[in-house]
Design a protein around this motif. Sequence first.
Motif, PDB file in Angstrom:
ATOM      1  N   GLN A   1       0.840  -1.183   0.000  1.00  0.00           N
ATOM      2  CA  GLN A   1       0.000   0.000   0.000  1.00  0.00           C
ATOM      3  C   GLN A   1       0.884   1.244   0.000  1.00  0.00           C
ATOM      4  O   GLN A   1       1.848   1.338   0.762  1.00  0.00           O
ATOM      5  CB  GLN A   1      -0.914   0.015   1.233  1.00  0.00           C
ATOM      6  CG  GLN A   1      -1.893   1.156   1.271  1.00  0.00           C
ATOM      7  CD  GLN A   1      -3.038   0.988   0.286  1.00  0.00           C
ATOM      8  OE1 GLN A   1      -3.177  -0.078  -0.308  1.00  0.00           O
ATOM      9  NE2 GLN A   1      -3.823   2.023   0.094  1.00  0.00           N
ATOM     10  N   VAL A   2       0.542   2.184  -0.867  1.00  0.00           N
ATOM     11  CA  VAL A   2       1.283   3.440  -0.974  1.00  0.00           C
ATOM     12  C   VAL A   2       0.355   4.577  -0.584  1.00  0.00           C
ATOM     13  O   VAL A   2      -0.796   4.635  -1.031  1.00  0.00           O
ATOM     14  CB  VAL A   2       1.807   3.649  -2.402  1.00  0.00           C
ATOM     15  CG1 VAL A   2       2.462   5.009  -2.537  1.00  0.00           C
ATOM     16  CG2 VAL A   2       2.787   2.553  -2.789  1.00  0.00           C
ATOM     17  N   GLN A   3       0.846   5.468   0.230  1.00  0.00           N
ATOM     18  CA  GLN A   3       0.103   6.688   0.555  1.00  0.00           C
ATOM     19  C   GLN A   3       0.944   7.893   0.174  1.00  0.00           C
ATOM     20  O   GLN A   3       2.160   7.915   0.425  1.00  0.00           O
ATOM     21  CB  GLN A   3      -0.251   6.725   2.035  1.00  0.00           C
ATOM     22  CG  GLN A   3      -1.304   5.705   2.431  1.00  0.00           C
ATOM     23  CD  GLN A   3      -1.756   5.849   3.872  1.00  0.00           C
ATOM     24  OE1 GLN A   3      -0.964   6.200   4.743  1.00  0.00           O
ATOM     25  NE2 GLN A   3      -3.018   5.587   4.124  1.00  0.00           N
ATOM     26  N   LEU A   4       0.302   8.874  -0.417  1.00  0.00           N
ATOM     27  CA  LEU A   4       0.957  10.094  -0.829  1.00  0.00           C
ATOM     28  C   LEU A   4       0.299  11.266  -0.109  1.00  0.00           C
ATOM     29  O   LEU A   4      -0.932  11.361  -0.083  1.00  0.00           O
ATOM     30  CB  LEU A   4       0.829  10.295  -2.350  1.00  0.00           C
ATOM     31  CG  LEU A   4       1.354   9.164  -3.229  1.00  0.00           C
ATOM     32  CD1 LEU A   4       0.991   9.425  -4.688  1.00  0.00           C
ATOM     33  CD2 LEU A   4       2.865   9.027  -3.088  1.00  0.00           C
ATOM     34  N   VAL A   5       1.115  12.154   0.432  1.00  0.00           N
ATOM     35  CA  VAL A   5       0.585  13.316   1.142  1.00  0.00           C
ATOM     36  C   VAL A   5       1.258  14.566   0.609  1.00  0.00           C
ATOM     37  O   VAL A   5       2.478  14.721   0.723  1.00  0.00           O
ATOM     38  CB  VAL A   5       0.822  13.200   2.663  1.00  0.00           C
ATOM     39  CG1 VAL A   5       0.282  14.438   3.366  1.00  0.00           C
ATOM     40  CG2 VAL A   5       0.166  11.936   3.212  1.00  0.00           C
ATOM     41  N   GLU A   6       0.443  15.449   0.019  1.00  0.00           N
ATOM     42  CA  GLU A   6       0.952  16.709  -0.510  1.00  0.00           C
ATOM     43  C   GLU A   6       0.829  17.812   0.534  1.00  0.00           C
ATOM     44  O   GLU A   6      -0.066  17.778   1.392  1.00  0.00           O
ATOM     45  CB  GLU A   6       0.173  17.144  -1.760  1.00  0.00           C
ATOM     46  CG  GLU A   6       0.172  16.159  -2.903  1.00  0.00           C
ATOM     47  CD  GLU A   6      -1.083  15.326  -2.935  1.00  0.00           C
ATOM     48  OE1 GLU A   6      -1.487  14.872  -4.022  1.00  0.00           O
ATOM     49  OE2 GLU A   6      -1.680  15.100  -1.864  1.00  0.00           O
ATOM     50  N   SER A   7       1.698  18.784   0.432  1.00  0.00           N
ATOM     51  CA  SER A   7       1.632  19.973   1.276  1.00  0.00           C
ATOM     52  C   SER A   7       2.327  21.126   0.573  1.00  0.00           C
ATOM     53  O   SER A   7       2.996  20.918  -0.455  1.00  0.00           O
ATOM     54  CB  SER A   7       2.284  19.701   2.638  1.00  0.00           C
ATOM     55  OG  SER A   7       3.657  19.417   2.486  1.00  0.00           O
ATOM     56  N   GLY A   8       2.158  22.316   1.127  1.00  0.00           N
ATOM     57  CA  GLY A   8       2.866  23.470   0.604  1.00  0.00           C
ATOM     58  C   GLY A   8       2.031  24.434  -0.208  1.00  0.00           C
ATOM     59  O   GLY A   8       2.523  25.483  -0.626  1.00  0.00           O
ATOM     60  N   GLY A   9       0.781  24.081  -0.447  1.00  0.00           N
ATOM     61  CA  GLY A   9      -0.074  24.992  -1.197  1.00  0.00           C
ATOM     62  C   GLY A   9      -0.442  26.216  -0.383  1.00  0.00           C
ATOM     63  O   GLY A   9      -0.135  26.309   0.810  1.00  0.00           O
ATOM     64  N   GLY A  10      -1.090  27.159  -1.045  1.00  0.00           N
ATOM     65  CA  GLY A  10      -1.503  28.364  -0.354  1.00  0.00           C
ATOM     66  C   GLY A  10      -1.920  29.437  -1.321  1.00  0.00           C
ATOM     67  O   GLY A  10      -2.094  29.178  -2.520  1.00  0.00           O
ATOM     68  N   LEU A  11      -2.067  30.632  -0.781  1.00  0.00           N
ATOM     69  CA  LEU A  11      -2.444  31.803  -1.570  1.00  0.00           C
ATOM     70  C   LEU A  11      -1.204  32.657  -1.783  1.00  0.00           C
ATOM     71  O   LEU A  11      -0.498  32.989  -0.819  1.00  0.00           O
ATOM     72  CB  LEU A  11      -3.524  32.600  -0.838  1.00  0.00           C
ATOM     73  CG  LEU A  11      -3.925  33.941  -1.436  1.00  0.00           C
ATOM     74  CD1 LEU A  11      -4.548  33.753  -2.820  1.00  0.00           C
ATOM     75  CD2 LEU A  11      -4.882  34.677  -0.506  1.00  0.00           C
ATOM     76  N   VAL A  12      -0.955  33.032  -3.027  1.00  0.00           N
ATOM     77  CA  VAL A  12       0.226  33.822  -3.358  1.00  0.00           C
ATOM     78  C   VAL A  12      -0.139  34.806  -4.459  1.00  0.00           C
ATOM     79  O   VAL A  12      -1.037  34.535  -5.273  1.00  0.00           O
ATOM     80  CB  VAL A  12       1.395  32.908  -3.778  1.00  0.00           C
ATOM     81  CG1 VAL A  12       1.075  32.149  -5.049  1.00  0.00           C
ATOM     82  CG2 VAL A  12       2.696  33.671  -3.896  1.00  0.00           C
ATOM     83  N   GLN A  13       0.538  35.930  -4.475  1.00  0.00           N
ATOM     84  CA  GLN A  13       0.306  36.899  -5.542  1.00  0.00           C
ATOM     85  C   GLN A  13       1.029  36.474  -6.815  1.00  0.00           C
ATOM     86  O   GLN A  13       2.037  35.756  -6.762  1.00  0.00           O
ATOM     87  CB  GLN A  13       0.794  38.278  -5.116  1.00  0.00           C
ATOM     88  CG  GLN A  13      -0.064  38.938  -4.044  1.00  0.00           C
ATOM     89  CD  GLN A  13       0.336  40.375  -3.797  1.00  0.00           C
ATOM     90  OE1 GLN A  13       1.491  40.754  -3.975  1.00  0.00           O
ATOM     91  NE2 GLN A  13      -0.620  41.185  -3.356  1.00  0.00           N
ATOM     92  N   ALA A  14       0.531  36.930  -7.915  1.00  0.00           N
ATOM     93  CA  ALA A  14       1.182  36.662  -9.193  1.00  0.00           C
ATOM     94  C   ALA A  14       2.635  37.120  -9.136  1.00  0.00           C
ATOM     95  O   ALA A  14       2.942  38.188  -8.591  1.00  0.00           O
ATOM     96  CB  ALA A  14       0.441  37.375 -10.325  1.00  0.00           C
ATOM     97  N   GLY A  15       3.508  36.279  -9.670  1.00  0.00           N
ATOM     98  CA  GLY A  15       4.934  36.553  -9.624  1.00  0.00           C
ATOM     99  C   GLY A  15       5.627  35.908  -8.437  1.00  0.00           C
ATOM    100  O   GLY A  15       6.863  35.877  -8.388  1.00  0.00           O
ATOM    101  N   GLY A  16       4.848  35.407  -7.489  1.00  0.00           N
ATOM    102  CA  GLY A  16       5.415  34.791  -6.297  1.00  0.00           C
ATOM    103  C   GLY A  16       5.809  33.344  -6.519  1.00  0.00           C
ATOM    104  O   GLY A  16       5.728  32.817  -7.639  1.00  0.00           O
ATOM    105  N   SER A  17       6.214  32.704  -5.423  1.00  0.00           N
ATOM    106  CA  SER A  17       6.709  31.330  -5.484  1.00  0.00           C
ATOM    107  C   SER A  17       6.084  30.483  -4.385  1.00  0.00           C
ATOM    108  O   SER A  17       5.707  30.992  -3.327  1.00  0.00           O
ATOM    109  CB  SER A  17       8.236  31.297  -5.311  1.00  0.00           C
ATOM    110  OG  SER A  17       8.897  32.001  -6.333  1.00  0.00           O
TER     111      SER A  17
END
Length: 115
Positions: A1-17
């Motif tokens: 069984q494989v589980q994948l967990v994403e993180s790091g998303g959010g709200l950012v202004q255009a041009g940001g990272s």
Amino acid sequence: QVQLVESGGGLVQAGGSLRLSCVASGQIFSSSTIQWYRQVPGKRRELVADITSGGTTGYAGSVKGRFTISRDNAKNTVYLQMNSLKPEDTGVYYCYLGSSGYGYWGQGTQVTVSS
């Protein structure tokens, strides 16, 4: 069984990272190609970037030169560094691992780029 967990998303202004992370459980991670997809409501999930077990990378034309995918097999983690973000990069980002006829998806992480 494989589980994948994403993180790091959010709200950012255009041009940001932002830097997304995908942490995987299971021993097949290091031998597998990992892909990042994104999806917006009403549209099909689209492939953004992928990285093979050997480190070969590929990108969608819309993100080439702005996004960088990388992996750390010691941490069972794949990263997606996203620079010069645009409003059209907004969506839910998913990582995917396919192996031996099975496919595994994470739960996704929301990225919102404001203009």
